[in-house]
Design an enzyme around this catalytic site. Structure first.
Site, PDB file in Angstrom:
ATOM      1  N   GLY A 145       0.800  -1.224   0.000  1.00  0.00           N
ATOM      2  CA  GLY A 145       0.000   0.000   0.000  1.00  0.00           C
ATOM      3  C   GLY A 145       0.829   1.269   0.000  1.00  0.00           C
ATOM      4  N   GLU A 168       3.500  -9.599  -1.716  1.00  0.00           N
ATOM      5  CA  GLU A 168       2.155 -10.143  -1.452  1.00  0.00           C
ATOM      6  C   GLU A 168       1.990 -11.633  -1.701  1.00  0.00           C
ATOM      7  OE1 GLU A 168       1.744  -5.762  -1.934  1.00  0.00           O
ATOM      8  OE2 GLU A 168       2.816  -7.317  -3.026  1.00  0.00           O
ATOM      9  N   ASP A 176      -1.119  -5.654  -5.483  1.00  0.00           N
ATOM     10  CA  ASP A 176      -2.255  -4.837  -5.903  1.00  0.00           C
ATOM     11  C   ASP A 176      -1.890  -3.352  -5.971  1.00  0.00           C
ATOM     12  OD1 ASP A 176      -2.090  -4.595  -3.113  1.00  0.00           O
ATOM     13  OD2 ASP A 176      -4.259  -4.459  -2.838  1.00  0.00           O
TER      14      ASP A 176
END
Length: 385
Positions: A145, A168, A176
């Site tokens: 993030g 991840e 993502d």
């Protein structure tokens, strides 16, 4: 004064005291929330400080909401000419989303899974389309993030203490926050390699790889920020000039070659395969110590995550960022409803035994049908911009 009247006064006083204590708690909790992220106008800029240094500035839902709302205000404000984002403390810019909390709270409230990822990806898109120059000072750990709130901005400044990774696949997720957009656009197959292995880039390598746009010695970071804030009604070019000046003067590791330089031809060859199975075969056939090292790492990852990630990057290579984020939102919701993400969080972040039990445990058990289900449209629940 009679005893009855005294009792009544005491009761009112106690009630007043209780109310005061409650109000104090509310004020404190509000202050604690607000303190997770500082949003300040300084000089010509809006400055965002991720303010959870003890937790490596991990992003909470509350932080994402506050940053998004403020970003939109500053974008419309004629007195704000640039936006700077940085992390508090020396260790991290931002180590990612607070996924342990997401996993734990989501088990009892499924809506948190929908809201967190939807609003996080909306923020990633808002940074990409921001009408004001956006400068991310990615000093220290920058993962997951944290990459999402920096890499889509116009300027990203690394230091010798920067540490970049998209790890991840080790927790049953996928890279993502727009990873499906920026990773396949790095040189050769570097992004595929970083996505599947979670390989860490440090210092000047973060710049050489194309994650950062500039490199500055960390001891000069404070001065750089001051010089940016002191600019008078700066244009994007004025900001670029200041960054370029600092970048040119930075001496740390100036002559050091890229850590993956000698392996890039092989990485480009190995990771050109269209299936994870073929990539593994390529590494086995090569047999060099570097190839076997990567093989060992990949074999520890979630088989489902590996297959999702490879397809995510292959599809993302020809999509717009918004299309990628829509695809990633579908993937995020499927992962939240699956087994591996929660098992990965348990093994890596909660029990810390580093021994996740993946289901399925073998690549060949992850079928094309399984994979297609992860990429399926959510209909009216799809992410919309």
């Amino acid at each position: 004064m009679g005893s009855r009247e005294l009792c009544r006064l005491m009761s009112r006083f106690n009630s007043f005291r209780r109310t005061n204590i409650v109000l104090q708690h509310l004020r404190m909790s509000k202050h604690t929330d607000a303190a997770e992220v500082l949003l300040e106008r300084k000089g010509c800029a809006g400055v965002i400080t991720l303010n959870r240094p003890k937790l490596l500035n991990a992003l909470t839902f509350n932080m994402i909401r506050q940053i998004y709302a403020q970003l939109k205000k500053w974008e419309q404000d004629p007195e704000t000419f640039l936006i700077i984002i940085k992390g508090a403390g020396e260790k991290a810019f931002c180590a990612g989303g607070d996924i342990r909390v997401i996993s734990e709270t989501g088990k009892t409230n499924q809506k948190i899974f929908q809201d967190f990822f939807r609003e996080e990806y909306m923020l990633n898109n808002a940074i990409d389309s921001c009408q004001k120059p956006y400068v991310a000072l990615i000093h220290g750990i920058t993962m997951g993030g944290g990459v999402g709130v920096s890499v889509h901005g116009q300027f990203r400044v690394a230091t010798e203490k920067s540490l970049f990774a998209m790890p991840e696949t080790a927790i049953g997720l996928f890279p993502d926050v727009g990873g499906g957009y920026f990773l396949p656009r790095l040189q050769g197959k570097l992004g595929y390699f970083l996505a599947l292995t979670g390989f860490r880039l440090k210092g000047r390598d973060v710049y050489t790889a194309g994650i950062a746009t500039h490199f500055v010695d960390s001891e000069k970071l404070g001065m750089l920020e001051e010089d940016l804030l002191a600019l008078k009604s700066p244009s994007s070019e004025n900001i670029a000039d200041v960054l370029e000046t600092y970048h040119t003067k930075s001496k740390i590791d100036q002559d050091k070659s890229f850590i993956l330089e000698e392996h890039m031809d092989k990485i480009n060859s190995w990771f050109s395969a269209n299936t994870v199975e073929q990539i593994i075969q390529n590494l086995q056939q090569d047999g060099s110590s570097f190839a076997l090292e990567q093989l060992k790492v990949i074999n520890k990852m979630s088989p489902t995550s590996l297959k999702i990630t490879l397809r995510q990057l292959m599809e993302g290579s020809s999509k717009t960022l918004q299309e990628v984020l829509t695809m990633e939102y579908r993937l995020s919701q499927a992962c939240m409803g699956g087994h591996d993400f929660h098992e990965g969080v348990r093994a890596v972040l909660i029990d810390k035994d580093q021994s996740p039990k993946w289901k399925p445990a073998d690549l060949k058990e992850v079928t094309d049908e399984d994979l297609n289900n992860y990429f399926k449209s959510l209909g009216s629940n799809d992410l919309k911009f």
